[in-house]
Design a protein around this motif. Structure first.
Motif, PDB file in Angstrom:
ATOM      1  N   LEU A 255       0.817  -1.093  -0.223  1.00 46.21           N
ATOM      2  CA  LEU A 255      -0.043  -0.025  -0.005  1.00 46.21           C
ATOM      3  C   LEU A 255       0.876   1.246  -0.133  1.00 46.21           C
ATOM      4  CD1 LEU A 255      -2.815   1.466   0.201  1.00 46.21           C
ATOM      5  CD2 LEU A 255      -2.794   1.232   2.562  1.00 46.21           C
ATOM      6  N   GLU A 256       2.044   1.168   0.928  1.00 42.55           N
ATOM      7  CA  GLU A 256       2.876   2.394   0.581  1.00 42.55           C
ATOM      8  C   GLU A 256       3.521   2.668  -0.657  1.00 42.55           C
ATOM      9  OE1 GLU A 256       5.989   1.226   3.440  1.00 42.55           O
ATOM     10  OE2 GLU A 256       4.866   1.922   5.084  1.00 42.55           O
TER      11      GLU A 256
ATOM     12  N   GLN B 222       2.205   1.565  -3.564  1.00 39.83           N
ATOM     13  CA  GLN B 222       0.932   1.968  -4.480  1.00 39.83           C
ATOM     14  C   GLN B 222       0.396   3.440  -4.224  1.00 39.83           C
ATOM     15  OE1 GLN B 222      -2.140  -0.831  -4.114  1.00 39.83           O
ATOM     16  NE2 GLN B 222      -0.952  -2.438  -5.233  1.00 39.83           N
ATOM     17  N   THR B 223       0.533   3.930  -2.850  1.00 40.31           N
ATOM     18  CA  THR B 223       0.068   5.279  -2.913  1.00 40.31           C
ATOM     19  C   THR B 223       1.169   6.189  -3.637  1.00 40.31           C
ATOM     20  OG1 THR B 223      -1.144   4.543  -0.968  1.00 40.31           O
ATOM     21  CG2 THR B 223      -0.305   6.858  -0.924  1.00 40.31           C
TER      22      THR B 223
ATOM     23  N   LEU C 249       0.572   8.688  -6.865  1.00 40.90           N
ATOM     24  CA  LEU C 249       0.836  10.183  -6.541  1.00 40.90           C
ATOM     25  C   LEU C 249       1.776  10.452  -7.550  1.00 40.90           C
ATOM     26  CD1 LEU C 249       0.680  10.578  -2.632  1.00 40.90           C
ATOM     27  CD2 LEU C 249      -1.123  11.192  -4.388  1.00 40.90           C
TER      28      LEU C 249
ATOM     29  N   GLY D 253      -4.506   0.691  -3.421  1.00 39.47           N
ATOM     30  CA  GLY D 253      -4.435   2.426  -3.316  1.00 39.47           C
ATOM     31  C   GLY D 253      -5.371   3.022  -3.989  1.00 39.47           C
ATOM     32  N   PHE D 254      -6.018   4.154  -3.235  1.00 43.19           N
ATOM     33  CA  PHE D 254      -7.242   4.604  -3.614  1.00 43.19           C
ATOM     34  C   PHE D 254      -8.128   3.768  -4.210  1.00 43.19           C
ATOM     35  CE2 PHE D 254      -3.462   7.472  -4.106  1.00 43.19           C
ATOM     36  CZ  PHE D 254      -3.723   8.297  -2.953  1.00 43.19           C
TER      37      PHE D 254
ATOM     38  N   PRO E  76      -8.008   1.046   1.607  1.00 44.06           N
ATOM     39  CA  PRO E  76      -6.660   1.601   1.590  1.00 44.06           C
ATOM     40  C   PRO E  76      -6.365   2.275   2.921  1.00 44.06           C
ATOM     41  CG  PRO E  76      -8.311   3.010   0.339  1.00 44.06           C
ATOM     42  CD  PRO E  76      -8.804   1.589   0.885  1.00 44.06           C
ATOM     43  N   THR E  77      -6.236   1.571   3.812  1.00 46.62           N
ATOM     44  CA  THR E  77      -5.889   2.123   5.310  1.00 46.62           C
ATOM     45  C   THR E  77      -4.812   1.169   5.693  1.00 46.62           C
ATOM     46  OG1 THR E  77      -7.682   1.025   6.386  1.00 46.62           O
ATOM     47  CG2 THR E  77      -8.004   3.240   5.854  1.00 46.62           C
TER      48      THR E  77
END
Length: 343
Positions: free
Chosen positions: A174-175, A177-178, A182, A197-198, A245-246
């Motif tokens: 997730l880190e 992908q975020t 972005l 992610g999102f 996505p948390t």
């Protein structure tokens, strides 16, 4: 606590394993009585134990000699190999994975619900016990005070599960992908079936064979049935698991069908009788459960308690739980209780 107790923590570098070490330290278990184990990849690493560190040893069949309790914070495939080895070495074993949850010969234990089954007065085959999944355990704790007060027919759950449900790998993905999104890059999923992610993914884990239910969702029904069977009343638990996505913590939207209608005030009062729960229910003041509030809190937060005028036997609520912290607490609670049993 038993003198000279020796505890092994397997999976010590993982999300839950690190929480287990923190829980043991918080309960004043001396560092000299704890050994940390991991895979070949983790061997030699150091993990925190209070202000000190423990060196991670390789988990293998001969590693558990002399240990009284072994706590497995490992994937199911590892637990299936290591639990019999620890048992053969004479240790009591507590497993947090789904490796043994469907095995009727392995007690399914939810601390705070049926902890007494670990006591010296109860006998069971072997030296291995297992824990239910976090969604099951949270929902059972939510349902039980309502079952006692009003009776419960069923509970329908939508579980919003953070990336830590897939361990360190899930958090890392997730880190990444975020950061990729972005930066205008479309990431490739690895730990999850689709990009998290999102996004929201209505699949957590694999699907059961020839079934529309995932193993995560099917596990809730099976585990709840096993836990409630001893009470002679088995509310049906079912629902949908959604990857969100948390990073940490899970949210649960729960619809409960009571056997008899009850005013919201009585429902809220019943929930307050459970030591496992913390009621946060003042929505007009923006006070309600959220994952960011539950981290490092052993209680399950519950709020947004509502009833339907057209169907007064149904109650809706929202809850949040620190998945890693609560899994660790359950492992430690069960392990320390087992240590009281005769060798």
């Amino acid at each position: 606590m038993r003198e000279n107790l020796r505890i092994g923590v397997v999976g010590a570098t993982g999300v839950v394993g690190r929480e287990v070490l923190a829980a043991l330290y918080a309960r004043d278990v001396p560092m000299e009585q704890v050994q940390a184990f991991g895979s070949e990849r983790s061997k030699g690493l150091e993990v925190e134990y209070g202000e000190d560190t423990l060196e991670v040893e390789l988990a293998h069949a001969d590693a558990f000699k002399g240990l009284h309790v072994v706590l497995l914070a490992t994937p199911a495939e590892a637990s299936r190999k290591l639990a019999p080895a620890a048992q053969a070495a004479g240790a009591w074993v507590v497993d947090a994975s789904n490796a043994f949850r469907s095995d009727g010969n392995v007690p399914l234990i939810l601390p705070g619900f049926n902890t007494e089954a670990l006591g010296p007065g109860f006998t069971f085959k072997g030296r291995v016990v297992c824990l239910p999944g976090i969604i099951t355990s949270a929902t059972v704790h939510l349902v039980e005070p309502l079952r006692r007060a009003f009776g419960v027919v069923r509970a329908q759950v939508t579980a919003l599960m953070g990336a830590s449900s897939a361990g360190v790998r899930g958090i890392s993905e997730l880190e990444k992908q975020t950061a990729d999104l972005l930066s205008g890059r479309e990431p490739e999923p690895q730990a999850f079936p689709h990009r998290v992610g999102f996004n929201l993914v209505p699949q957590v884990g694999g699907f059961m064979v020839n079934s529309p239910w995932t193993e995560e969702e099917g596990g809730w029904t099976l585990e709840a049935a096993r836990l409630f069977a001893a009470l002679g009343e088995v509310p049906v638990l079912a629902g949908t698991a959604v990857q969100v996505p948390t990073f940490h913590g899970h949210g649960l939207s729960v619809n409960v069908q009571l056997k008899k209608p009850a005013p919201v005030e009585q429902v809220r009062a019943a929930l307050k009788t459970s030591p496992a729960l913390k009621v946060l229910d003042a929505p007009g003041e923006r006070i309600y459960p959220m994952p960011m509030l539950v981290m490092s809190d052993p209680a399950i937060h519950v709020g947004r308690v509502r009833a339907f005028p057209q169907a007064p036997e149904w109650v809706t609520l929202f809850a949040s739980v620190d998945n890693a912290g609560r899994a660790a607490s359950h492992l430690v609670d069960a392990g320390l209780k087992l240590s009281e049993r005769p060798a």
